[in-house]
Design a protein around this motif. Structure first.
Motif, PDB file in Angstrom:
ATOM      1  N   ASP A  17       0.801  -1.221   0.000  1.00  0.00           N
ATOM      2  CA  ASP A  17       0.000   0.000   0.000  1.00  0.00           C
ATOM      3  C   ASP A  17       0.832   1.268   0.000  1.00  0.00           C
ATOM      4  N   LYS A  20       0.146   3.921  -2.976  1.00  0.00           N
ATOM      5  CA  LYS A  20      -1.130   4.641  -2.918  1.00  0.00           C
ATOM      6  C   LYS A  20      -1.223   5.500  -1.659  1.00  0.00           C
ATOM      7  N   LYS A  60      -3.997  -2.508   7.436  1.00  0.00           N
ATOM      8  CA  LYS A  60      -3.818  -1.224   8.101  1.00  0.00           C
ATOM      9  C   LYS A  60      -4.397  -1.281   9.515  1.00  0.00           C
ATOM     10  N   PRO A 266      -6.993   5.288   1.728  1.00  0.00           N
ATOM     11  CA  PRO A 266      -7.044   3.991   1.036  1.00  0.00           C
ATOM     12  C   PRO A 266      -7.553   2.828   1.868  1.00  0.00           C
ATOM     13  N   TRP A 267      -7.784   3.018   3.188  1.00  0.00           N
ATOM     14  CA  TRP A 267      -8.142   1.901   4.053  1.00  0.00           C
ATOM     15  C   TRP A 267      -9.505   2.057   4.721  1.00  0.00           C
TER      16      TRP A 267
END
Length: 315
Positions: A17, A20, A60, A266-267
């Motif tokens: 990740d 991103k 995450k 993103p999470w």
């Protein structure tokens, strides 16, 4: 006086990740500062990193929360930890190599959140902004001049400072007790057992740490001050235009009064632009209120995404 400011929040993320994550936070307006294997993001010109990412996790999750204080505050917190029989911990290996000069301690709260408290000078104050002037009935504060240039001439929005973070907790009341009794924070306001807001003594934003109810711990959002309500709107819209969403905003909170726009990271958690938050100069004269649930989110603005308060770290 115990803790005095929020220094940074750290998240563990999967190695895959990283790209991103860098794209998200730099688009949001933060600067990337490499710290060996760590990815650190900071407000332009700031003394400290605001968000630190620790690659290598399976998913995450909140890694730790770092608070700043002075020598007296650290000594007081050590006494409170001893009374609570909360042990001091070794620094995580991934962090220790990059902060060896600080006088700091590590410990977990009763729910498992890892905290660092460090002796360090306060973050540099943001440079003063031009006063935000509005014309209202009987008050012409902006005369013979427009409010904004064409939108194509408006510069990119750059956050001025990390203001607060909201953490999930399985016990709102238990976390309030820990933050007030052990870290010396003060309750600003709450809404039943759904959400609570705490500030630092000696003068701080209405909230420096906030708490949201969940069945486990986790990270919900980090919030960044910008120069004006216009910056909140412009920054949020530009992130939406870049494809980030679903977002929540533009709107104004009831508790704390700040204008907001949340951008989903993103999470499934968020980064927030904010402006015009309440300021508590004297904790002894501020009266904390218990707000009705229906008034706890916002005074105006769109409704939040349906999963806005879901703790994705807990599943």
């Amino acid at each position: 006086m115990a803790v005095q400011f929020l220094k940074h929040v750290a998240l563990a993320i999967p190695e895959a990740d990283c790209d991103k994550a860098e794209e998200f936070y730099t688009n949001f307006g933060l600067e990337l500062r490499r710290r060996g294997d760590l990815m650190a993001f900071a407000c332009k010109g700031s003394r400290y990193d605001a968000v630190i990412l620790v690659p290598g996790a399976n998913r995450k999750q909140l890694h730790h929360v770092a608070m700043g204080t002075d020598e007296g505050g650290l000594a007081w917190i050590k006494q409170r930890l001893a009374l609570e029989e909360i042990p001091l911990l070794d620094a995580p290996e991934c962090i220790d190599a990059h902060e060896i000069s600080e006088n700091r301690i590590w410990f977990r709260d009763p729910h498992g959140v890892l905290f660092q408290v460090a002796v360090c000078p306060p973050e540099k104050a943001p440079a003063p902004e031009p006063q935000f002037l509005i014309n209202s009935p009987g008050h012409f504060n902006r005369v013979d001049v427009g409010a904004l240039p064409p939108k194509s001439d408006i510069a990119d929005v750059c956050p001025r400072k990390l203001g607060h973070a909201l953490l999930f907790t399985p016990s709102i009341s238990g976390s309030i007790r820990f933050l007030t009794d052990v870290l010396g924070m003060r309750l600003s306001d709450r809404s039943e057992d759904a959400v609570a807001f705490l500030h630092c003594q000696g003068g701080s934003d209405h909230h420096v740490l906030a708490l949201g109810s969940s069945h486990d711990i986790g990270f919900h959002h980090a919030s960044f001050m910008v120069g004006s309500p216009d910056d909140v709107g412009v920054g949020g819209q530009r992130m939406v235009d870049k494809g980030y969403g679903p977002s929540w905003g533009f709107g104004r909170h009831a508790i704390g009064s700040n204008f907001f726009h949340y951008i989903r990271d993103p999470w499934g958690s968020y980064a927030e632009y904010y402006a015009d938050i309440d300021y508590i100069a004297n904790s002894d004269t501020w009266e904390a209120q218990n707000w009705p649930i229906e008034d706890s989110l916002h005074t105006w603005g769109p409704n939040p995404p349906e999963d806005f308060v879901h703790n994705y770290e807990a599943g």
